[in-house]
Scaffold this active site. Structure first.
Site, PDB file in Angstrom:
ATOM      1  N   THR A  72       0.803  -1.204  -0.106  1.00 22.58           N
ATOM      2  CA  THR A  72      -0.011  -0.064  -0.003  1.00 22.58           C
ATOM      3  C   THR A  72       0.945   1.333  -0.042  1.00 22.58           C
ATOM      4  O   THR A  72       0.681   2.076  -0.751  1.00 22.58           O
ATOM      5  CB  THR A  72      -0.883  -0.038   1.340  1.00 22.58           C
ATOM      6  OG1 THR A  72      -1.789  -1.002   1.246  1.00 22.58           O
ATOM      7  CG2 THR A  72      -1.915   1.188   1.417  1.00 22.58           C
ATOM      8  N   ASN A 152      -5.090  -9.439  -8.700  1.00 18.24           N
ATOM      9  CA  ASN A 152      -5.145 -10.079  -7.293  1.00 18.24           C
ATOM     10  C   ASN A 152      -6.413 -10.912  -7.380  1.00 18.24           C
ATOM     11  O   ASN A 152      -6.356 -11.830  -6.417  1.00 18.24           O
ATOM     12  CB  ASN A 152      -4.974  -9.242  -6.240  1.00 18.24           C
ATOM     13  CG  ASN A 152      -5.822  -7.914  -6.370  1.00 18.24           C
ATOM     14  OD1 ASN A 152      -5.717  -7.109  -7.363  1.00 18.24           O
ATOM     15  ND2 ASN A 152      -6.712  -7.721  -5.363  1.00 18.24           N
ATOM     16  N   CYS A 333     -18.966  -8.292   0.412  1.00 14.87           N
ATOM     17  CA  CYS A 333     -20.475  -8.731   0.858  1.00 14.87           C
ATOM     18  C   CYS A 333     -21.328  -7.914   0.787  1.00 14.87           C
ATOM     19  O   CYS A 333     -21.812  -7.497   2.139  1.00 14.87           O
ATOM     20  CB  CYS A 333     -20.347  -9.385   2.386  1.00 14.87           C
ATOM     21  SG  CYS A 333     -18.788 -10.412   2.109  1.00 14.87           S
TER      22      CYS A 333
HETATM   23  N1  PMP Z   1      -1.349  -4.435  -4.434  1.00  9.81           N
HETATM   24  C1  PMP Z   1      -1.987  -5.612  -4.732  1.00  9.81           C
HETATM   25  C2  PMP Z   1      -2.234  -6.106  -6.072  1.00  9.81           C
HETATM   26  C3  PMP Z   1      -2.397  -6.525  -3.571  1.00  9.81           C
HETATM   27  O1  PMP Z   1      -2.836  -7.553  -3.836  1.00  9.81           O
HETATM   28  C4  PMP Z   1      -2.252  -5.940  -2.254  1.00  9.81           C
HETATM   29  C5  PMP Z   1      -2.466  -6.761  -1.111  1.00  9.81           C
HETATM   30  N2  PMP Z   1      -3.756  -7.368  -1.074  1.00  9.81           N
HETATM   31  C6  PMP Z   1      -1.780  -4.616  -2.048  1.00  9.81           C
HETATM   32  C7  PMP Z   1      -1.278  -4.086  -3.278  1.00  9.81           C
HETATM   33  C8  PMP Z   1      -1.351  -4.242  -0.869  1.00  9.81           C
HETATM   34  O2  PMP Z   1      -0.196  -4.796  -0.204  1.00  9.81           O
HETATM   35  P1  PMP Z   1      -0.086  -4.612   1.544  1.00  9.81           P
HETATM   36  O3  PMP Z   1      -1.014  -5.504   2.000  1.00  9.81           O
HETATM   37  O4  PMP Z   1       1.342  -4.974   1.850  1.00  9.81           O
HETATM   38  O5  PMP Z   1      -0.287  -3.181   1.884  1.00  9.81           O
END
Ligand code: PMP
Length: 389
Positions: A72, A152, A333
């Site tokens: 993030t 993701n 949800c």
């Molecule tokens: N980018 C993608 C594509 C993610 O899947 C995620 C985590 N779900 C993040 C950024 C964020 O990473 P973090 O949990 O380390 O802040």
């Protein structure tokens, strides 16, 4: 009850090597890397070694690794940092991105759009990055493109190299940022093979500690002062990210990467075979018309999104959870359209389809028995639903 963890794209367990490295640094080498004395220097060396390990994992020959608090922060730094750089704010400009990025890209871009930047979403229908749309939007006003390496939720891998060529040809001022949080170590790449100027990675997706990550920035972008810091203070990490570094976490991250360097290929093969077993199982008579796997043309082996027809993802998730099987919902949800997964809708799923999708994400730690348990549970869920009709 046995726990069957099939949510490895959400996070992973800490590997033993990362835990050992974390503990040793937290309890023994606990100096502040900015301190001038010997303990400080020892901590600094740990950071330098970890930076080398991240560079190696990214196949990067130049540039810098900025350690962050995770994916993030890496994404926020890349986007705001690029927008803040060198009077950019006064001039405005255009940012290109994909439809269905993670919230940690979407939200900063929405904030930049509210401040006058133009953002353009490039389509990802069928799990394919729309290169024609990208070429049409690529002009000299573009100073930043943020394209994820793999989605993701759908597991689709995008052709970032081709996108990079298009940007280089049409946008002289563009920096390409790639959120590689999901594909890092799961699918081999180098910063050169992506053609990227900045790459975000996160430690907890690869069996390192949570709250640690890195943004790689190319030497060329640094040289032209193309990225400004967003955290100001003591000037750590060459002034690009102030704050005392999380040295134990970073050492843990590096230790996890060292193991991937050794065992990555074996792990990836294992995951590919588990995926094949899952896909084969979904062809069973009791499942094949009711559970539909999403199959992007190029994909990460560890992510498989499935639609359980006519059953809300929340229901499937809760039912599986009650049986000790953990997956995640492809959509939030809520019955409200606004909460349906933008990534699945961008892929081309219908609203109903998106509302019935769950994501199964695999690890080399999973077993054939885990897959079998999931298949049996899904068959049960589908059957009891049919009975209710
Ligand atoms: N980018 C993608 C594509 C993610 O899947 C995620 C985590 N779900 C993040 C950024 C964020 O990473 P973090 O949990 O380390 O802040």
């Amino acid at each position: 009850m046995k726990r069957i963890y099939l949510d490895n794209s959400a996070t992973t367990p800490l590997c033993a090597e990362a835990l050992a490295a974390y503990t040793a640094v937290a309890t023994e080498s606990y100096g502040n890397p900015s301190s001038r004395h010997r303990m400080g220097q020892e901590a600094l060396r740990i950071l330098q070694e970890a930076e080398k390990e991240v560079l190696l994992a990214l196949g990067a020959k130049d540039g810098r690794v900025i350690f962050t608090s995770g994916g993030t922060e890496g994404n926020n730094l890349a986007l705001f940092g690029r927008a803040f750089a060198k009077e950019r704010f006064a001039r405005g400009g255009k940012i290109l991105t994909t439809r269905g990025e993670h919230a940690s890209v979407n939200a900063p871009l929405a904030s930049l759009a509210a401040r006058g930047f133009q953002t353009v979403d490039i389509g990802t229908a069928g799990g394919v990055l729309d290169l024609e749309g990208l070429a049409a939007a690529a002009d000299e006003k573009v100073f930043l493109a943020s394209l994820m390496a793999a989605n993701n939720e759908t597991g689709a891998l995008y052709d970032i190299a081709a996108a990079s060529d298009i940007l280089r040809a049409g946008c002289p001022d563009a920096a390409l940022h790639v959120d590689a949080t999901q594909s890092f170590m799961k699918h081999p790449f180098t910063v050169k093979s992506l053609g990227a100027d900045m790459v975000t990675v996160s430690s907890h997706k690869v069996e390192g500690p949570k709250g640690v990550g890195a943004l790689w920035v190319s030497g060329a972008l640094l040289k032209k002062r193309g990225l400004s810091p967003i955290l100001l203070g003591g000037g750590q990490q060459d002034g690009l990210r102030s704050g005392t570094e999380n040295v134990p976490g970073i050492a843990g991250f590096a230790a996890a990467l060292r193991v991937w360097r050794e065992k990555g290929e074996e792990r990836r093969c294992r995951v590919a075979s588990l995926r094949a077993a899952l896909l084969e199982g979904l062809q069973r008579e009791e499942l094949r018309d009711s559970v539909l796997p999403l199959l992007p043309p190029v994909f990460l082996d560890n992510i498989l999104n499935i639609e359980v027809k006519g059953i809300r993802s929340e229901t499937v998730l809760n039912d599986l959870s009650g049986r000790g099987i953990f997956v995640s919902a492809g959509s939030a949800c809520s019955s409200h359209d606004a909460h349906l997964s933008p990534a699945l809708l961008a892929y081309g799923k219908t609203k109903d389809g998106a509302d019935s999708s769950v994501r199964v994400s695999l690890s080399y730690r999973n077993t054939e028995e885990d897959i079998e348990a999931l298949l049996c549970a899904l068959a049960d869920i589908v059957k009891s639903r049919q009975k209710k009709r």
